[in-house]
Design an enzyme around this catalytic site. Structure first.
Site, PDB file in Angstrom:
ATOM      1  CD  GLU A 177      -3.102  -1.171   0.350  1.00 43.49           C
ATOM      2  OE1 GLU A 177      -3.187  -0.252  -0.498  1.00 43.49           O
ATOM      3  OE2 GLU A 177      -3.951  -2.074   0.466  1.00 43.49           O
ATOM      4  CD  GLU A 223     -13.617   5.505  -3.346  1.00 40.09           C
ATOM      5  OE1 GLU A 223     -13.188   5.275  -2.211  1.00 40.09           O
ATOM      6  OE2 GLU A 223     -13.696   4.667  -4.253  1.00 40.09           O
ATOM      7  NE  ARG A 225     -11.145   7.467   0.793  1.00 36.69           N
ATOM      8  CZ  ARG A 225     -11.549   7.388   2.046  1.00 36.69           C
ATOM      9  NH1 ARG A 225     -12.391   8.280   2.514  1.00 36.69           N
ATOM     10  NH2 ARG A 225     -11.135   6.425   2.840  1.00 36.69           N
ATOM     11  CG  HIS A 245     -10.911  -5.627  -4.082  1.00 36.19           C
ATOM     12  ND1 HIS A 245     -11.456  -4.373  -4.220  1.00 36.19           N
ATOM     13  CD2 HIS A 245     -10.235  -5.621  -2.914  1.00 36.19           C
ATOM     14  CE1 HIS A 245     -11.114  -3.631  -3.174  1.00 36.19           C
ATOM     15  NE2 HIS A 245     -10.361  -4.354  -2.376  1.00 36.19           N
ATOM     16  CG  HIS A 259      -6.036  -5.968   0.985  1.00 35.48           C
ATOM     17  ND1 HIS A 259      -7.051  -5.927   0.049  1.00 35.48           N
ATOM     18  CD2 HIS A 259      -5.560  -4.695   1.073  1.00 35.48           C
ATOM     19  CE1 HIS A 259      -7.186  -4.684  -0.392  1.00 35.48           C
ATOM     20  NE2 HIS A 259      -6.288  -3.925   0.211  1.00 35.48           N
TER      21      HIS A 259
HETATM   22  P1  NAD Z   1      -5.361  -7.808   9.979  1.00 34.61           P
HETATM   23  O1  NAD Z   1      -6.090  -6.814  10.776  1.00 34.61           O
HETATM   24  O2  NAD Z   1      -6.001  -9.141   9.789  1.00 34.61           O
HETATM   25  O3  NAD Z   1      -3.917  -8.015  10.626  1.00 34.61           O
HETATM   26  C1  NAD Z   1      -3.027  -8.965  10.073  1.00 34.61           C
HETATM   27  C2  NAD Z   1      -2.522  -9.944  11.119  1.00 34.61           C
HETATM   28  O4  NAD Z   1      -1.521  -9.322  11.927  1.00 34.61           O
HETATM   29  C3  NAD Z   1      -3.576 -10.445  12.089  1.00 34.61           C
HETATM   30  O5  NAD Z   1      -3.358 -11.805  12.323  1.00 34.61           O
HETATM   31  C4  NAD Z   1      -3.295  -9.640  13.347  1.00 34.61           C
HETATM   32  O6  NAD Z   1      -3.727 -10.303  14.509  1.00 34.61           O
HETATM   33  C5  NAD Z   1      -1.806  -9.516  13.310  1.00 34.61           C
HETATM   34  N1  NAD Z   1      -1.240  -8.351  13.990  1.00 34.61           N
HETATM   35  C6  NAD Z   1      -1.683  -7.076  13.898  1.00 34.61           C
HETATM   36  N2  NAD Z   1      -0.836  -6.242  14.514  1.00 34.61           N
HETATM   37  C7  NAD Z   1       0.156  -6.996  15.033  1.00 34.61           C
HETATM   38  C8  NAD Z   1       1.332  -6.689  15.763  1.00 34.61           C
HETATM   39  N3  NAD Z   1       1.692  -5.433  16.033  1.00 34.61           N
HETATM   40  N4  NAD Z   1       2.112  -7.719  16.158  1.00 34.61           N
HETATM   41  C9  NAD Z   1       1.774  -8.990  15.836  1.00 34.61           C
HETATM   42  N5  NAD Z   1       0.703  -9.336  15.113  1.00 34.61           N
HETATM   43  C10 NAD Z   1      -0.100  -8.351  14.716  1.00 34.61           C
HETATM   44  O7  NAD Z   1      -5.035  -7.273   8.500  1.00 34.61           O
HETATM   45  P2  NAD Z   1      -4.547  -5.874   7.913  1.00 34.61           P
HETATM   46  O8  NAD Z   1      -3.698  -6.219   6.770  1.00 34.61           O
HETATM   47  O9  NAD Z   1      -4.036  -4.960   8.943  1.00 34.61           O
HETATM   48  O10 NAD Z   1      -5.902  -5.217   7.385  1.00 34.61           O
HETATM   49  C11 NAD Z   1      -6.641  -5.771   6.323  1.00 34.61           C
HETATM   50  C12 NAD Z   1      -8.053  -5.251   6.404  1.00 34.61           C
HETATM   51  O11 NAD Z   1      -8.044  -3.834   6.257  1.00 34.61           O
HETATM   52  C13 NAD Z   1      -8.970  -5.787   5.339  1.00 34.61           C
HETATM   53  O12 NAD Z   1     -10.169  -6.209   5.941  1.00 34.61           O
HETATM   54  C14 NAD Z   1      -9.232  -4.592   4.443  1.00 34.61           C
HETATM   55  O13 NAD Z   1     -10.516  -4.618   3.842  1.00 34.61           O
HETATM   56  C15 NAD Z   1      -9.110  -3.459   5.411  1.00 34.61           C
HETATM   57  N6  NAD Z   1      -8.776  -2.183   4.785  1.00 34.61           N
HETATM   58  C16 NAD Z   1      -9.569  -1.110   5.055  1.00 34.61           C
HETATM   59  C17 NAD Z   1      -9.274   0.127   4.502  1.00 34.61           C
HETATM   60  C18 NAD Z   1     -10.116   1.315   4.859  1.00 34.61           C
HETATM   61  O14 NAD Z   1      -9.965   2.376   4.245  1.00 34.61           O
HETATM   62  N7  NAD Z   1     -10.992   1.201   5.840  1.00 34.61           N
HETATM   63  C19 NAD Z   1      -8.177   0.280   3.659  1.00 34.61           C
HETATM   64  C20 NAD Z   1      -7.379  -0.829   3.400  1.00 34.61           C
HETATM   65  C21 NAD Z   1      -7.688  -2.055   3.970  1.00 34.61           C
HETATM   66 ZN    ZN Z   2      -5.791  -1.844  -0.065  1.00 32.64          ZN
END
Ligand code: NAD
Ligand code: ZN
Length: 363
Positions: free
Chosen positions: A183, A235, A239, A250, A268
């Site tokens: 990202e 958006e 955005r 996706h 992702h």
């Molecule tokens: P996630 O929240 O599942 O975290 C990934 C893994 O890392 C999990 O197993 C978590 O328990 C672990 N983890 C988190 N922090 C940790 C740390 N400091 N130490 C050890 N382990 C840790 O995944 P992600 O990649 O953070 O987020 C993906 C999600 O974000 C998706 O659902 C996606 O749709 C969403 N997203 C939302 C937006 C938005 O604008 N709202 C933008 C991009 C992505």
């Molecule tokens: Zn993304």
């Protein structure tokens, strides 16, 4: 500190040790109730620290926790309901605060619960993954998944503040760190050829988790996101450029099934890395960017430990069908975010299916 305007003004604080800083949070905390929402990996590491900070910031705080199992497959309406029940049990009033302590899954779900509880209470985002720090914690998009697709239920609900403690990245699994870097590269690909160059010269440090390089990358990424979200919070326009690589990404995520714990499926960020390479190639197939630029992006992503090829066994026709179902699709042909050149992108409508299939078949 980065300031986000738009639908609501809030600060993003980035730095080491912020989870243990009661002064920072005391400025944005009100009322007597706080619910820490976290997952089964993050809570054992950091929830005590945050709870102590809340008590130190404000005397007499009543703090409760809602800890759910980790993973995208848990970003569901039923977990969301459990989170609301936890607010009810706490006796949370309109001035209560939700603390979203975790990655994007927790940020999205906890933010959505805050958006809905009594029609909207404060949420403080405390992102603990790189992806959440540079992307999901900023911008106010919240929600959960349905069986029919990702993020289909949700709301715009800007946080009261974002507090990103960079030291927590030390416990993040390397694969999750790389996912966040995808990202980060996206901001360079869409908003800044300069930033792409900076990423190229710091790729080894970033992939190795170097604190200094990561903090710089997070701050720059948040600035890009804050600027875009400030100008276009809902958006309606630019955005959408943040979806570079995401139409392909996706489709890959949906077609392979979402990455669960220990799963081999791309997460992702990994899917977005592949998606960005495909978007760059599609741009060059349309004569909008050079093949050399697409190649350069691919090399950068590889150096950051990211995949750039389609996982084996994914059928191009099936991926195309998924893209038609994506909520970013519109009547009258597929819509992509494509390069004008590396570092500058725009929305392109009506991209012919055949061209998309050619790119997928060659990947
Ligand atoms: P996630 O929240 O599942 O975290 C990934 C893994 O890392 C999990 O197993 C978590 O328990 C672990 N983890 C988190 N922090 C940790 C740390 N400091 N130490 C050890 N382990 C840790 O995944 P992600 O990649 O953070 O987020 C993906 C999600 O974000 C998706 O659902 C996606 O749709 C969403 N997203 C939302 C937006 C938005 O604008 N709202 C933008 C991009 C992505
Ligand atoms: Zn993304």
């Amino acid at each position: 500190t980065v300031r986000v305007e738009g639908e609501r003004l809030y600060d993003i604080s980035i730095g080491p040790g912020l989870l243990a800083d009661p002064v920072r949070i005391s400025h944005v905390l009100r009322g007597r109730h706080a619910l820490i929402v976290s997952d089964s990996n993050v809570a054992p590491l950091y929830a005590d620290r945050v709870e102590q900070t809340l008590h130190a910031a404000r005397a007499g705080m009543q703090v409760a926790r809602f800890v759910m199992p980790a993973g995208e497959q848990e970003k569901t309406l039923s977990r969301f309901c459990q989170c609301l029940d936890a607010l009810a049990t706490l006796g949370a009033t309109r001035d209560a605060t939700v603390i979203a302590l975790g990655g994007g899954v927790i940020g999205d779900l906890a933010g959505f619960a805050a958006a809905c509880w009594m029609r909207g209470i404060d949420v403080i985002q405390m992102p603990t993954t790189l992806l959440a720090m540079v992307d999901s914690s900023v911008g106010g998009k919240t929600g959960v998944d349905l069986a029919a697709g990702k993020n289909l239920v949700g709301a715009f609900h800007a946080p009261r503040a974002v507090i990103a403690d960079t030291t927590v990245l030390r416990t993040l699994p390397p694969r999750e760190l790389c996912a966040g870097l995808a990202e980060v590269v996206k901001y360079g690909a869409v908003f800044g050829a300069d930033f792409l160059g900076w990423l190229e010269s710091h790729a080894s440090a970033l992939a190795a988790g170097d604190d200094f390089a990561l903090t710089e990358a997070i701050a720059r990424s948040c600035l890009y996101k804050a600027e875009v979200v400030s100008r276009d919070p809902y958006e309606h326009g630019e955005r959408a450029l943040l979806n570079f690589g995401h139409t392909f990404g996706h489709a890959i995520e949906a077609e392979q099934g979402y990455a669960g714990a220990g799963s081999q499926a791309l997460n992702h960020g990994e899917a977005v890395a592949v998606g960005m390479v495909l978007a760059a190639r599609l741009s060059s197939a349309l004569g909008r960017a050079s093949a050399a630029d697409a190649q350069r992006l691919q090399v950068l992503l590889q150096r950051l430990g990211l995949p750039t090829a389609l996982p084996a066994g994914l059928d191009p026709q099936a991926l195309l069908a998924r893209m038609r179902l994506d909520k970013k699709a519109e009547a009258g042909g597929l819509r992509f975010i494509l390069w004008d050149h590396a570092g500058l992108a725009s929305v392109v409508r009506g991209v012919p299916d055949e061209l998309v299939l050619d790119v997928l078949r060659a990947a």
